[in-house]
Design an enzyme around this catalytic site. Structure first.
Site, PDB file in Angstrom:
ATOM      1  N   THR A  95      14.982  -1.048   4.663  1.00  0.00           N
ATOM      2  CA  THR A  95      14.706   0.382   4.648  1.00  0.00           C
ATOM      3  C   THR A  95      14.150   0.821   5.990  1.00  0.00           C
ATOM      4  OG1 THR A  95      12.447   0.051   3.868  1.00  0.00           O
ATOM      5  CG2 THR A  95      14.175   0.250   2.183  1.00  0.00           C
ATOM      6  N   TYR A 100      -2.118  -1.721   3.807  1.00  0.00           N
ATOM      7  CA  TYR A 100      -0.986  -1.863   2.895  1.00  0.00           C
ATOM      8  C   TYR A 100      -1.292  -2.917   1.832  1.00  0.00           C
ATOM      9  CZ  TYR A 100       3.863  -2.374   1.335  1.00  0.00           C
ATOM     10  OH  TYR A 100       5.019  -2.420   0.578  1.00  0.00           O
ATOM     11  N   ASN A 105       7.589   4.566  -7.066  1.00  0.00           N
ATOM     12  CA  ASN A 105       8.116   3.882  -5.894  1.00  0.00           C
ATOM     13  C   ASN A 105       7.544   4.402  -4.576  1.00  0.00           C
ATOM     14  OD1 ASN A 105      10.416   2.726  -4.064  1.00  0.00           O
ATOM     15  ND2 ASN A 105      10.630   4.937  -3.883  1.00  0.00           N
ATOM     16  N   LYS A 137      -1.798  -2.188  -2.191  1.00  0.00           N
ATOM     17  CA  LYS A 137      -0.904  -2.759  -3.190  1.00  0.00           C
ATOM     18  C   LYS A 137      -1.667  -3.653  -4.170  1.00  0.00           C
ATOM     19  CE  LYS A 137       2.963  -0.824  -1.956  1.00  0.00           C
ATOM     20  NZ  LYS A 137       3.664   0.128  -2.838  1.00  0.00           N
ATOM     21  N   SER A 189       5.123  -2.654  -6.210  1.00  0.00           N
ATOM     22  CA  SER A 189       4.082  -3.383  -5.502  1.00  0.00           C
ATOM     23  C   SER A 189       4.712  -4.134  -4.329  1.00  0.00           C
ATOM     24  CB  SER A 189       3.353  -4.314  -6.474  1.00  0.00           C
ATOM     25  OG  SER A 189       2.278  -4.965  -5.836  1.00  0.00           O
ATOM     26  N   VAL A 201      13.571  -5.370   1.334  1.00  0.00           N
ATOM     27  CA  VAL A 201      14.615  -4.356   1.233  1.00  0.00           C
ATOM     28  C   VAL A 201      14.782  -3.722   2.615  1.00  0.00           C
ATOM     29  CG1 VAL A 201      15.424  -2.294   0.051  1.00  0.00           C
ATOM     30  CG2 VAL A 201      13.906  -3.893  -1.148  1.00  0.00           C
TER      31      VAL A 201
END
Length: 241
Positions: A178, A145, A81, A149, A131, A176
């Site tokens: 975060t 990024y 992760n 990925k 991913s 998500v």
């Protein structure tokens, strides 16, 4: 002991911490690693063990995996992760140093972890690499990024071809809420990068759950992924029936 043996990278915050807590709630034993200290809720749990270090260093990665899992006899599930966002800039403005740093964390650190896991010479039943839709969308500004990925997707596919007894999937977890998303919301609006406006609009809605809810949705689909998604594939959690 009952419960699965679960290994998770990046457990100090965000999705990694959410996954660790979710698995603990389900009776699993969780072995986590991160560079920073995990939350007290994890550290105080009887079925959680952690080791801290920098997975970009292959020797540290090997030591961490061996320390945590060397006596377990099996690994039921590994979530790779840990990752970084990198800069949101046009490719022509992205420096090679910045791109290399993003690749180092999002791709090569995962190779070091994978090699360390298989060096244990114990059954590793399932590996999920985290991913992103950025790996296939090609939105302007996501340079390092997106490239990292996409490379992670291929790394996952290649290991799946070599390690036929392990089920692999490069899994996009959806949006998500975060610290990564918070950093995006703090960026000034820029008409060159309309994808960032969509992310800002999703904040605080069902389209961008917090880490615990996102983790619940992911863990709910683990068995489905293993039984229905071909090993080595890229999958988006939002598109899994």
């Amino acid at each position: 002991m009952d419960g699965r043996v679960v290994f998770i990278t990046g457990v100090s915050s965000g999705l990694g911490a959410g996954l660790a807590l979710e698995h603990l709630d389900r009776g699993d034993r969780v072995f986590g690693t991160s560079r920073r200290e995990p939350p007290c809720e994890l550290l105080e749990h009887a079925r959680f063990r952690d080791a801290r270090g920098d997975l970009r260093d292959p020797e540290q990665a090997a030591e961490i995996v061996a320390t945590l899992l060397g006596k377990e006899g099996r690994v039921d599930l590994a979530w790779l992760n840990a990752g970084v966002l990198g800069e949101i800039v046009d490719m022509q403005d992205a420096t090679l140093d910045e791109l290399r740093a993003t690749m180092e964390t999002n791709v090569w650190a995962n190779k070091s972890v994978l090699d360390a896991l298989f060096a244990l010479e114990v059954p590793v039943h399932q590996i999920l690499t985290i991913s992103s839709g950025a790996a296939v969308n090609g939105n302007r500004g996501w340079g390092g990024y997106a490239i990292s990925k996409a490379a992670l997707n291929m790394l996952t596919q290649l290991y799946a071809a070599e390690c036929e007894d392990t089920h692999f999937c490069a899994l996009a977890p959806g949006l998500v809420d975060t610290a990564m998303q918070e950093s995006i919301r703090l960026m000034p609006p820029d008409p060159r990068f309309p994808s960032l406006d969509k992310l800002r609009a999703a904040g605080g809605t069902d389209f961008m759950p917090g880490p615990r809810e996102a983790a619940r949705r992911l863990v709910d689909r683990v068995d489905f992924i293993r039984s229905r998604v071909p090993s080595g594939s890229f999958a988006d959690i939002r598109l899994l029936a």
